[in-house]
Motif scaffolding. Sequence first.
Motif, PDB file in Angstrom:
ATOM      1  N   VAL A  22     -24.418  11.816 -98.566  1.00 50.25           N
ATOM      2  CA  VAL A  22     -25.277  11.257 -97.510  1.00 50.25           C
ATOM      3  C   VAL A  22     -26.112  12.375 -96.892  1.00 50.25           C
ATOM      4  CG1 VAL A  22     -25.238  10.299 -95.165  1.00 50.25           C
ATOM      5  CG2 VAL A  22     -23.844   9.252 -96.962  1.00 50.25           C
ATOM      6  N   ARG A  32     -18.682  11.323-100.368  1.00 43.55           N
ATOM      7  CA  ARG A  32     -19.700  10.410 -99.887  1.00 43.55           C
ATOM      8  C   ARG A  32     -20.481  11.037 -98.732  1.00 43.55           C
ATOM      9  NH1 ARG A  32     -16.151   6.311-100.262  1.00 43.55           N
ATOM     10  NH2 ARG A  32     -15.934   6.019 -98.021  1.00 43.55           N
ATOM     11  N   PRO A  78     -26.589   7.567-102.128  1.00 43.32           N
ATOM     12  CA  PRO A  78     -25.915   6.453-101.445  1.00 43.32           C
ATOM     13  C   PRO A  78     -26.774   5.639-100.472  1.00 43.32           C
ATOM     14  CG  PRO A  78     -25.262   8.546-100.464  1.00 43.32           C
ATOM     15  CD  PRO A  78     -26.191   8.892-101.591  1.00 43.32           C
ATOM     16  N   TRP A  91     -20.262   4.093-104.818  1.00 39.49           N
ATOM     17  CA  TRP A  91     -19.885   5.245-103.997  1.00 39.49           C
ATOM     18  C   TRP A  91     -18.496   5.104-103.387  1.00 39.49           C
ATOM     19  CZ3 TRP A  91     -21.481  10.045-103.847  1.00 39.49           C
ATOM     20  CH2 TRP A  91     -22.727  10.338-104.408  1.00 39.49           C
ATOM     21  N   ILE A 124     -24.886   2.353 -96.344  1.00 46.19           N
ATOM     22  CA  ILE A 124     -24.536   2.431 -97.763  1.00 46.19           C
ATOM     23  C   ILE A 124     -24.203   0.991 -98.126  1.00 46.19           C
ATOM     24  CG2 ILE A 124     -23.108   3.561 -99.502  1.00 46.19           C
ATOM     25  CD1 ILE A 124     -22.399   5.673 -97.482  1.00 46.19           C
ATOM     26  N   ALA A 175     -22.952   0.841-102.693  1.00 47.65           N
ATOM     27  CA  ALA A 175     -21.741   1.132-101.914  1.00 47.65           C
ATOM     28  C   ALA A 175     -20.492   1.007-102.770  1.00 47.65           C
ATOM     29  CB  ALA A 175     -21.647   0.197-100.711  1.00 47.65           C
TER      30      ALA A 175
END
Lengths: 542, 542
Positions: free
Chosen positions: B381, B377, B341, B369, B361, B366
């Motif tokens: 990350v 998410r 991401p 995700w 992101i 984005a």
Amino acid sequence: MESIVECDVVVIGAGISGLSAAWMLHKRDASLKVVVLEAKGRVGGRTETIKLKTGNGSMDFWDIGGQWVGSTQTHIIDVIKELGLATYKQFTDGTKLMQLGSYRVRSYKSEIPSFSLLGVLDLARFLHKVEQMRKTVDVFEPFECPEAKEWDKMTLDTFIQKTLWTEECKDSLIATSRTMLGCEPSQISLLFFLFYASAAGGLMPLIGNQEQSAQGMKVEGGTQQISQKMAKLVGEGAVLLNQPVVKVTQLADHVDVTTATNKLFRSKRVIFAVPPPQLGHIHFEPGLPYPKLNMIKRMPMGHLNKVIITYKHAFWKTAGLSGEAVMNGGPSPIAECSCGPLGIIMDATSVSGNPALVSFIASDQAVEWALQSADKRKSAVLKSLADLFGEDVFDCADYIEKEWSHEPYTMGAPIAIASPGTMAFLSEGLRKPFDKLHFAGTESATQWCGYMSGAVQAGYRAAMEVLYHVSPKAVTREDMVGTAYDQHKHKTRVIPRTKQPICPKFVKYTAIVAVVIGSLYITKRFKAGELLETLVKRFQNQ
Amino acid sequence: MESIVECDVVVIGAGISGLSAAWMLHKRDASLKVVVLEAKGRVGGRTETIKLKTGNGSMDFWDIGGQWVGSTQTHIIDVIKELGLATYKQFTDGTKLMQLGSYRVRSYKSEIPSFSLLGVLDLARFLHKVEQMRKTVDVFEPFECPEAKEWDKMTLDTFIQKTLWTEECKDSLIATSRTMLGCEPSQISLLFFLFYASAAGGLMPLIGNQEQSAQGMKVEGGTQQISQKMAKLVGEGAVLLNQPVVKVTQLADHVDVTTATNKLFRSKRVIFAVPPPQLGHIHFEPGLPYPKLNMIKRMPMGHLNKVIITYKHAFWKTAGLSGEAVMNGGPSPIAECSCGPLGIIMDATSVSGNPALVSFIASDQAVEWALQSADKRKSAVLKSLADLFGEDVFDCADYIEKEWSHEPYTMGAPIAIASPGTMAFLSEGLRKPFDKLHFAGTESATQWCGYMSGAVQAGYRAAMEVLYHVSPKAVTREDMVGTAYDQHKHKTRVIPRTKQPICPKFVKYTAIVAVVIGSLYITKRFKAGELLETLVKRFQNQ
């Protein structure tokens, strides 16, 4: 807040797409309570039929919005028949005019402007290449084609500049993009353009005016009747005008739709049939998924003003002209504008035989001309027409210019186009349901996307999706083909592109020079238009 | 409708731009009655300062919106000083990490990621070329530069693909575009990108994190204070929250502004200081001129989620790392997404010394995700960060992700970017007054457009335009420089571009091959980062 109106399905938008959806729901299950909410004071969306003064002083009908249909546009053709309406052929007999590459007005008789011999070869090569490319683009999942990423990352203009050699061909493509899509080639994703051609079955059906093409036929009495008649069939009380939707809230077992007039409609399912950018003005709870937001914000409406001018006599016919012309705007009569206002002109004689011409002021040309007064614009339009058809054009019976970009709740025409870098989310962004919300509108169509026929197809598809939930007995498995509930995951029909033979640049350029010199000698004695048609037909049959 | 509120000026939008305008009006003529209407329940617009739990259990402030300022951003620096706020340097000491061109994590110490020797030459050449090009682009009239049309018709991506040779450089440009503009290089006009760089004084000031660059400094206690303090100075009662504007009607001698709460504000002049796409949601009577409509609909907001993660210890510092990293997303931990991401990561330690990391992101990454749950998410990350900084990243004190694309009345971040084919109308579309309506907002700025500094500049400029009408004695001729009422028509400062020497392709490619082979031998013994900085500095001094 007034009392809540309970119903089964709310359809937002009473254009052809929304009304097709409502009509299909009604036909399949008459027990369903369907409410159609329309923001404007009329039905029809981007179709609107108006009365104009004819040359003999009477009144007649003309379409100031969507006007043409073609015989391959099966969805709208079937609707027209079912509603008891009739079509008639677009008048195309006679010589056509062009003002491309330079300000010189030239004439031709084929379907496509005939250029110099080099121009003919150039355009034929371009059409062949586009045809090969667009055949690899599936209409359901355009982003799954092998070269999708590359083509979506560039503008149509980049492709035109890279591919075409002659100014006259470039001019013709710009005029086509402006009138067909309401945008500059630089504003559109190449992949969207190819997808659009695929959805129409090719580029030729899009630009032609034969019976099977996009500009082939007109509807007797006007296209707004389609919506008016569908609205009647859905039920007079079911279509509510002047009800702009401001808020849509999805709850566990229903959807609440609130209008600007503070009415609340509670239903099981909602179908949206509005131009994609209009979705951006509605407050959604929960918020729309990012693929939809991403798509909506990068799909601006085109910019297209339509002009209809009525006459007592069809002087162009008397002169052996069809009334059709394609131009790069021509010289500007005023210093403030870089070129004249027009791109494409066609005969618009009504079914009753009342003569008229139709033209378009489109895209950046229109923005430039919009800064002038309506009077200045009118006199520039007539001046451009006079350059083509002579002084008779000034003696008109009626003149109307419709600025679709100021039409509330539409804000542009003819369609919303996809900017570069958007196509990854086209199908998810435009077609995929979001919980209890379904999405119609011609932009979400896979056959004749952007046309009235696509509006019907998309409306029917959304209706089937809704029936699947609210009245499952009313639909068959076949009805689900192409919907979000298609059992057989749609297989992308990718056709590998024929690779062109490697041709060293110096060979190519030598050939160009040879052709240029050759064409100088041959052009006048050679029927270039016929050659082009032969070439195009050969390519299309490949 | 409640009773009418009469005032001199209505400002729409209580972000930095709107409040700068209101403050300037107040400073120049305290007798003016100014009302600021804000749609949200808070001031600050795209700046928002929030409280997070620190590693020691206390609370501290972090900016979840606009955060950085630079010493060359004179407008915002002056405001910060005038409001009694202070800045501190972005932490950049130590080794930086990159994951570009491949999934391999490499480290570097210079300001720009250091690639292979070929990559270094590639990027240096690119930066040099962009610098030469952007110098021809005037910030007032970007479309007047000699190559404007050509550059506006192509996407930034087309230019990148044409110009850059190496994947690592392309990756770095994509990561930069995503975080800096919230969009893919394919979604933006090359000319807009060059204009944006010109407005910042070059590409290096935009991407760097030295004190004078865009990411050089932060504001102690957070940037939302800027708006909060300005709102207080304008007067508590003058700033009205939760007042979304729905309609603006211009009449002969006043403007009526109607809010969704059914309040009517009547004033002599109105200043808009909202993100350009938000103008599309307001009903204007008469309708906005086409150049404005055209610009608004082709300037979508970027897509940027900001992530802040707080820690007890700055373990990256202990490891000799600055906390800064640039990546192409890296491998995706889940099958549904094509890459990880993240794009760019920076140290976000607060002024009180509470350790934190910040990341973004952005753009299509984005959107992809966003279809996953917030938990998935978050774990992706942390997994990406662990690949860079080790397992310590999982032991965080607090974690927040702000989805700006769902923030009402903003709907995106950091800015609205211009799609290809739009720039002809940039200045007229964004800056030109429309009768009694004036337009601020950072997108309309000519210095540091898109940044907080541009927001202030644009706010001041709009205020001067309004004062010119409502309080002419409060302004001088110098105040009018850069406004619509500038006496000296602004002269476009076009600097002709240095033509590159003709270099046959085979020479170029032979050289590339030589460099590739050479770099394989030299890279490890050569401080590539330092070479790059030397090259960049040489180019910038040209």
